[in-house]
Scaffold this active site. Structure first.
Site, PDB file in Angstrom:
ATOM      1  N   GLU A 277     -89.634  51.136  22.531  1.00 46.07           N
ATOM      2  CA  GLU A 277     -88.274  51.566  22.842  1.00 46.07           C
ATOM      3  C   GLU A 277     -87.478  50.359  23.358  1.00 46.07           C
ATOM      4  O   GLU A 277     -87.128  49.480  22.599  1.00 46.07           O
ATOM      5  CB  GLU A 277     -88.306  52.759  23.813  1.00 46.07           C
ATOM      6  CG  GLU A 277     -89.055  53.953  23.173  1.00 46.07           C
ATOM      7  CD  GLU A 277     -89.007  55.240  23.986  1.00 46.07           C
ATOM      8  OE1 GLU A 277     -88.177  55.385  24.891  1.00 46.07           O
ATOM      9  OE2 GLU A 277     -89.836  56.140  23.712  1.00 46.07           O
ATOM     10  N   MET A 278     -87.274  50.249  24.671  1.00 47.42           N
ATOM     11  CA  MET A 278     -86.480  49.126  25.170  1.00 47.42           C
ATOM     12  C   MET A 278     -87.309  47.851  25.354  1.00 47.42           C
ATOM     13  O   MET A 278     -86.749  46.757  25.438  1.00 47.42           O
ATOM     14  CB  MET A 278     -85.813  49.510  26.473  1.00 47.42           C
ATOM     15  CG  MET A 278     -84.710  50.561  26.274  1.00 47.42           C
ATOM     16  SD  MET A 278     -84.133  51.160  27.875  1.00 47.42           S
ATOM     17  CE  MET A 278     -82.548  51.858  27.426  1.00 47.42           C
TER      18      MET A 278
END
Lengths: 328, 328
Positions: A132-133
């Site tokens: 994700e991030m």
């Protein structure tokens, strides 16, 4: 752990109080609750909400500087991204369909498998998730937020030297607690302030009759329980608890705003709400819906799309004349 | 081709009219103009601006459903993404640093090489660029916007059967014409309504003295010309005109909000504004700046950060209960 703060809830969240109620709605159904549970250790304040909003929209929370909370939980878009699996760092795809952030403050647990008890816990997942991030560590992320200029904003909300991961999650959660969608057509109908179509009314009675609402219960249209859904290969809650009895168990999803959150199910494999309704009826209730019933139920579900939050896009802190350390 | 519409400009854009002017500012410098040139064939209206705002923020403009105009020209972030090269479809990187959208309505051409005369032309680039939004064709994009539910919104702005690529660009351009940043500290100083530091004042005089403002001229701090910048390998405007005399020619970039738009130059290769200032002085003016002068100039440039636009995040049209056709 949690308590209701009625005075705050009234200040912020009392969008409308119904008086007359439609008499034909099934027992248990009703308008969206307007009081949000607030954890005792994370009281709301206007400054905290504003800080949380900046963090929610700021792609500086990601290693690449390209991904924000809003990337996958887009507030212009029903609080989701309409992807089967969200696109994360270096265009990696996640493994489950992104649930909506809208009204998530009202659920009793977060994620499809309910592994986060509340919003604060959920918010700490994506930044450090490598697909994700993709931040390497809390420390790396905090260093970047410090460089961006977040420290004084945290200071005003949480006190001196308060820029840390827990408080980042708290601020984001506080903002998310404002993301309610009241006054859906069904809510206005239920409180005698509006109408819904005859098809929607038939659908409303049908979901009660065939038993959908034994799990999709109450004003949230979820009883917050975990139920077995024998669909696809994802083991669901078993991956959290390790127990065979939790195999293919998932949180019962709310129907609120469901017309905005295609594609459907934990694996996002179903493109239309009608198909999702048919599959649920068949697998969970052993009911083959007629075309009319499927249509009516979808029409009813569409009446659960509430007023979307009105949010002023924030301006992020940034170091003047200096680049941040973004990279793949 | 273009004309000023003073009545509209006054309605929308008159953020403040100065009276007293600071007497020490060099000739030509002044506050940000408040009247935006409006093309005769794309008049402004509130509904058009609102439609353009939806389109600007909507990732449904991209093939993947993951990239919006705001991804690279982030309004929370000085109208840029603070990337060296923007991240596009399937995490491809572009070839030039994304310029800011803020005040772009005031430039006489768009892109680093000026290949787009105005905002409408610029807006038609990224959707079809295979390393940016990566739509296969105008038709494919229009089909997706139709499915999303944009047609009635176009109808109200442009008339019946008006959902097409030209009008998409027109609406986006209309929204972008509202993205001005008035009332920078320098502007308030120049109009007798505020002050700037002594270092900034020294910097203001220094950029005039050494000749920066012969190109970074006037209230926009650009004369909108193309100048040779012998830095890096990018041929700049030569790639547009094919002429050797345009080799390494680039549009003179405005200094407005420059403190927010790191990293610097067409190739985003310079991380700090101070370094950018030193390089420009050396290459363009054969001037080696003292530490004090470099500091002062940066302090002056920081006074050109204006009030950022206040934008309510839009809600996008979407087909109810149906997925859009997003893919890699």
């Amino acid at each position: 752990m949690q308590r209701l703060l009625p005075s705050f809830a009234i200040t912020l969240f009392l969008f409308g109080a119904g008086i007359a109620q439609a008499t034909d709605i099934p027992d248990g159904m009703g308008p969206l609750p307007t009081a949000v549970p607030i954890p005792a250790d994370n009281p709301m304040s206007a400054e905290k909400i504003e800080l949380g909003k900046k963090l929610y929209f700021d792609p500086a929370l990601s290693l690449s500087g390209n991904i924000s909370c809003n990337s996958c939980h887009n507030l212009g878009n029903g609080g989701v991204d309409n992807q089967r699996f969200s696109i994360g760092h270096k265009w990696q795809r996640g493994g489950r369909n992104a649930p909506t952030v809208l009204n998530a403050a009202l659920w009793e647990s977060q994620f499809w498998d309910g592994r986060a008890p509340q919003l604060e816990d959920q918010a700490k997942g994506p930044p450090l998730n490598p697909v994700e991030m993709a931040d390497i560590s809390e420390k790396q992320l905090m260093t970047r937020l410090m460089r961006a200029g977040y420290e004084p904003l945290f200071g005003r909300v949480f006190g001196a030297h308060s820029l840390n991961y827990d408080n980042t999650a708290k601020a984001i959660a506080a903002f998310e607690r404002t993301l309610l969608t009241p006054d859906a057509p069904f809510d206005l109908y239920a409180t005698g302030k509006g109408s819904i179509s005859n098809a929607a009314k038939r659908g409303m009675l049908k979901v009660d009759e065939i038993g959908c609402t034994s799990c999709h219960a109450g004003p949230l249209f979820t009883d917050n329980s975990f139920k077995r859904f024998a669909f696809g290969t994802d083991p669901g809650r078993k991956a959290v608890t390790g127990k065979d009895e939790d195999d293919h168990f998932f949180r019962v999803q709310s129907w609120r705003n469901v017309a905005l959150t295609a594609p459907y199910f934990h694996d996002g494999s179903v493109d239309t709400l009608e198909q999702a309704v048919r599959i649920m009826a068949k697998i969970q209730l052993d009911t083959k819906l007629s075309d009319t019933d499927a249509y009516d139920i979808v029409e009813f579900l569409k009446t659960l799309t509430g007023k979307q939050p009105v949010v002023t896009y924030p301006v992020f802190p940034r170091p003047l004349g200096k680049a941040l350390d973004f990279h793949d």
